[in-house]
Enzyme design. Structure first.
Site, PDB file in Angstrom:
ATOM      1  N   ARG A 286       0.784  -1.296  -0.010  1.00  0.00           N
ATOM      2  CA  ARG A 286      -0.034   0.096   0.046  1.00  0.00           C
ATOM      3  C   ARG A 286       0.922   1.236   0.082  1.00  0.00           C
ATOM      4  O   ARG A 286       0.700   2.300  -0.607  1.00  0.00           O
ATOM      5  CB  ARG A 286      -0.794  -0.099   1.250  1.00  0.00           C
ATOM      6  CG  ARG A 286      -2.053  -0.722   0.779  1.00  0.00           C
ATOM      7  CD  ARG A 286      -2.753  -0.999   2.132  1.00  0.00           C
ATOM      8  NE  ARG A 286      -4.021  -1.816   1.673  1.00  0.00           N
ATOM      9  CZ  ARG A 286      -5.049  -2.592   2.275  1.00  0.00           C
ATOM     10  NH1 ARG A 286      -5.109  -2.216   3.726  1.00  0.00           N
ATOM     11  NH2 ARG A 286      -5.983  -3.394   1.677  1.00  0.00           N
TER      12      ARG A 286
ATOM     13  N   TYR B 237      -6.029  -1.212  -7.448  1.00  0.00           N
ATOM     14  CA  TYR B 237      -5.381  -2.378  -6.465  1.00  0.00           C
ATOM     15  C   TYR B 237      -4.902  -1.930  -5.334  1.00  0.00           C
ATOM     16  O   TYR B 237      -4.884  -0.963  -4.742  1.00  0.00           O
ATOM     17  CB  TYR B 237      -4.462  -2.949  -7.519  1.00  0.00           C
ATOM     18  CG  TYR B 237      -3.137  -2.518  -8.173  1.00  0.00           C
ATOM     19  CD1 TYR B 237      -2.503  -1.144  -7.477  1.00  0.00           C
ATOM     20  CD2 TYR B 237      -2.448  -3.058  -9.178  1.00  0.00           C
ATOM     21  CE1 TYR B 237      -1.396  -0.686  -8.302  1.00  0.00           C
ATOM     22  CE2 TYR B 237      -1.359  -2.432 -10.009  1.00  0.00           C
ATOM     23  CZ  TYR B 237      -0.915  -1.188  -9.273  1.00  0.00           C
ATOM     24  OH  TYR B 237       0.274  -0.856  -9.612  1.00  0.00           O
ATOM     25  N   GLU B 238      -4.424  -3.046  -4.630  1.00  0.00           N
ATOM     26  CA  GLU B 238      -3.941  -2.897  -3.284  1.00  0.00           C
ATOM     27  C   GLU B 238      -5.097  -2.335  -2.045  1.00  0.00           C
ATOM     28  O   GLU B 238      -4.979  -1.799  -1.479  1.00  0.00           O
ATOM     29  CB  GLU B 238      -2.963  -2.073  -3.204  1.00  0.00           C
ATOM     30  CG  GLU B 238      -1.401  -2.779  -2.917  1.00  0.00           C
ATOM     31  CD  GLU B 238      -1.563  -4.067  -2.845  1.00  0.00           C
ATOM     32  OE1 GLU B 238      -2.036  -4.499  -1.544  1.00  0.00           O
ATOM     33  OE2 GLU B 238      -1.219  -5.092  -3.403  1.00  0.00           O
ATOM     34  N   GLY B 239      -6.475  -2.888  -2.727  1.00  0.00           N
ATOM     35  CA  GLY B 239      -7.555  -2.302  -1.936  1.00  0.00           C
ATOM     36  C   GLY B 239      -7.927  -1.228  -2.850  1.00  0.00           C
ATOM     37  O   GLY B 239      -7.107  -0.157  -2.618  1.00  0.00           O
TER      38      GLY B 239
ATOM     39  N   GLN C 242      -9.816   1.628   1.232  1.00  0.00           N
ATOM     40  CA  GLN C 242      -8.727   2.411   2.025  1.00  0.00           C
ATOM     41  C   GLN C 242      -9.615   3.422   3.128  1.00  0.00           C
ATOM     42  O   GLN C 242      -9.247   3.641   4.179  1.00  0.00           O
ATOM     43  CB  GLN C 242      -7.923   3.088   1.183  1.00  0.00           C
ATOM     44  CG  GLN C 242      -7.119   2.472   0.064  1.00  0.00           C
ATOM     45  CD  GLN C 242      -6.310   1.207   0.769  1.00  0.00           C
ATOM     46  OE1 GLN C 242      -5.856   1.449   1.929  1.00  0.00           O
ATOM     47  NE2 GLN C 242      -6.013   0.089   0.133  1.00  0.00           N
TER      48      GLN C 242
END
Ligand SMILES: Cc1cc2nc3c(=O)[nH]c(=O)nc-3n(C[C@H](O)[C@H](O)[C@H](O)COP(=O)(O)OP(=O)(O)OC[C@H]3O[C@@H](n4cnc5c(N)ncnc54)[C@H](O)[C@@H]3O)c2cc1C
Length: 596
Positions: free
Chosen positions: A296, A440-442, A447
């Site tokens: 992140r 991506y990455e959440g 977030q």
């Protein structure tokens, strides 16, 4: 053709003057890293980004990755040689543990450098970035055998790493994972299932790829409580460390996507592939979180890196392109028209991007320095405070930097008018490449929920109270200084708005969780603006200190102008975020699903 110049001087100003590098001397890695090593790493790494990686950015985008009938993937021309040079240059193991061949330099330095690598060539940067994340997860949760077997080669860049979470039916909600792991008599597991969208999942840059895979052991509980983490190499590793047979994992296809064409995004099919448990059974998400948190931060830097490279190219264009006359009279009377940099609206776009970039670079470094402190500070209270700050700010910078990164790439494209839409100028690639970082990455919505739902209430709000306390203390200490005070009033007002928003969430989020969900995106952006405003305040303080010591140059004056611009034209957005979030969920949830 676009170009890129690594902003090394700006990074060094932040490290030396704003964050006072010497203040961190009590951390072992800093004690052994003189400032001239920091300077050398940044300037050499910057050169590598400019001279080796940036020239491959556009060709890599056009050529993309290709997969043959056996599932082997070739990266674009030049990537292999560049990767070899990157690994041999020791860049991979910069902040790696010396016990596994790393250089043991502070983590913040690797993060600072990653901005340059990303800005020069995001597709390339993702291969080492994912390896770093996989290494971090193994380092924390792997047993000694796994660490000894895999970490040295991953640290050297001989092998790369991936993270395998996503499946066709399972994206954000990892409780839906179906990939199965069956125990074998030898203590390993047979992994079967399909993972999709796996970045750097198959390629020709390294001799082995170490997949970290989330899967469900037979009989495990449903949902996230039954998910475990496994290590499954592309090529099995013999006891003596040499490479053995191919494991039963193949790339079924590569995605044809909007951007980052030089990075292979793969469907990986596991058919009884051999894997080893990392960490405890059914605690896979806990172990994967180490990798996800590192990733992140890495993705936040993608927002900044693309914003910076897009800015540099737009600014150069605006000084060169002649169109129209300045509203206040010709500025280049000898030419047929003035350069478009004279037009207020063009300046608005450039100033908005740059005022973000410089504060975001500071915020990125502050967060990365917090990670160093959380890991190494000899003072347990400082370690805990730094860890709180890191946890609180990670979703903020992931969401805010990548939203700004994409918006700024679009603004920079706009500066070029129609030429921004044409491939050869490279601006449309920045727009396409920047877009994925919001997903991506959440995804960024996740977030914002992480911030509001988990990070704020954690430990009775200790982290957020400390954040407010730090800014309040800075304001109290500095607002009597005549030169600095005018820069601080807007920050004080934004902090007040953030505190009001936090109170609103405490009062209204619990009684109706949709209020918290509806407020989350505005809250995250209000938080981000306040944090960026705090960074500007600290930058201004450092600039004024330099100037009162007699220093004077254009770069320092520019920072004061950018701080004023940020306070006058960007920070007021904080009020709009507060007004929107305090309107609650009602207007947002009014339509029934069938009405959409
Ligand atoms: C180029 C690329 C590379 C990738 N690389 C990797 C990789 O290396 N490894 C890997 O495992 N995955 C990877 N991914 C997958 C990526 O992480 C997921 O796409 C992302 O997590 C979102 O999942 P999804 O696409 O299934 O969307 P969904 O989960 O279906 O979400 C769709 C939308 O709904 C929102 N949403 C979903 N649930 C909620 C909720 N509870 N509350 C509020 N909003 C919600 C989301 O924010 C999103 O906007 C990659 C994806 C892409 C496009």
């Amino acid at each position: 053709m676009p170009s890129y110049k690594a902003p090394v001087d700006d990074t060094l100003f932040l490290i030396r003057d704003v964050f006072d590098f010497d203040r961190y001397r009590d951390l072992p890695r800093f004690a052994e890293t003189p400032i001239d090593v920091v300077e050398a790493v940044l300037s050499e790494g910057g050169k590598f980004a400019e001279e080796v990686l940036q020239p491959l950015n556009r060709s890599g985008d056009r050529e993309g990755c290709t997969r043959d009938a056996d599932g082997n993937v070739a990266t674009p021309k030049g990537f292999k040689e560049a990767y070899k040079a990157y690994a041999e240059g020791g860049w991979m193991g910069l902040a790696g543990d010396p016990a596994y061949g790393g250089q043991g330099l502070p983590y913040f330095l690797a993060v600072a450098l990653s901005e340059y690598i990303i800005a020069a060539n995001l597709s390339f940067a993702m291969y080492p970035e994912l390896t770093n994340g996989a290494r971090a997860a193994l380092q924390v949760h792997g047993d000694d055998t796994l660490k000894r077997r895999y970490l040295p080669k991953m640290t050297a860049g001989q092998w790369t790493g991936t993270m395998n979470l996503t499946e066709p039916q399972c994206g954000t909600d990892l409780g839906l994972i179906k990939t199965k792991a069956v125990r074998r008599p030898d203590g390993s597991y047979a992994i079967t299932g399909q993972k999709i969208f796996i970045s750097a999942g198959e390629h020709d840059l390294a001799e082995n790829i170490i997949h970290l895979v989330l899967a469900r052991i037979e009989g495990a509980p449903a949902g996230t409580k039954g998910v475990s983490l496994f290590l499954a190499p592309k090529v099995l590793v013999n006891d003596d460390g040499s490479l053995g047979e191919r494991n039963a994992v193949v790339c079924g296809s590569i995605e044809h996507k909007m951007g980052i064409h030089g990075n292979s995004t793969c469907v990986l099919n596991y058919d009884g592939a051999k894997g080893w448990l990392v960490g405890e059974e059914n605690r896979g998400l806990n172990a994967m979180f180490v990798m996800m948190n590192a990733a992140r931060l890495g993705v936040a830097v993608q927002g900044l890196g693309l914003s910076e490279v897009a800015y540099q190219n737009a600014a150069a264009y605006a000084k060169d392109r002649l169109q129209g006359r300045s509203l206040t009279g010709a500025k280049a009377p000898d030419k047929p028209a003035d350069p478009i940099i004279v037009h207020p609206d063009v300046r608005r776009m450039l100033m908005e991007i740059r005022a973000f970039n410089e504060a975001a670079r500071a915020l990125m470094l502050w967060v990365a320095l917090s990670a160093d402190e959380a890991l190494e500070s000899p003072d347990p209270a400082a370690r805990r405070a730094a860890d709180d700050r890191l946890g609180l700010l990670t979703p903020v910078i992931k969401g805010v930097f990548t939203d700004f990164g994409f918006a700024n790439a679009v603004k920079a494209q706009q500066v070029l008018g129609g030429h921004g839409y044409i491939e050869e100028w490279g601006m449309e690639q920045f727009v396409r490449d920047a877009r994925v970082a919001m997903i991506y990455e959440g995804a960024n919505g996740i977030q914002a929920l992480d911030l509001v739902g988990r990070k704020l209430p954690r430990d009775g709000g200790r982290a957020v109270m400390a954040f407010f306390g730090e800014i309040s203390a800075f304001l109290a200490e500095n607002k009597k200084g005549a030169a600095l005070a005018p820069y601080l009033a807007p920050l004080e007002s934004a902090l007040g708005q953030l505190q009001q928003a936090t109170m609103w969430l405490m009062r209204n989020g619990m009684k109706n969780p949709d209020n918290a969900g509806a407020a989350s995106n505005d809250y995250m952006h209000l938080f981000g603006l306040t944090a960026l405003g705090y960074m500007w305040a600290r930058i201004v303080k450092a600039v004024l200190a330099r100037q009162s010591a007699g220093a004077s140059n254009e770069a320092l004056d520019s920072k004061l102008a950018l701080a004023k611009f940020f306070n006058a034209r960007m920070l007021p957005e904080a009020g709009a975020h507060l007004a929107r979030l305090a309107s609650g969920a009602e207007a947002l949830m009014a339509l029934p699903a069938a009405a959409f």
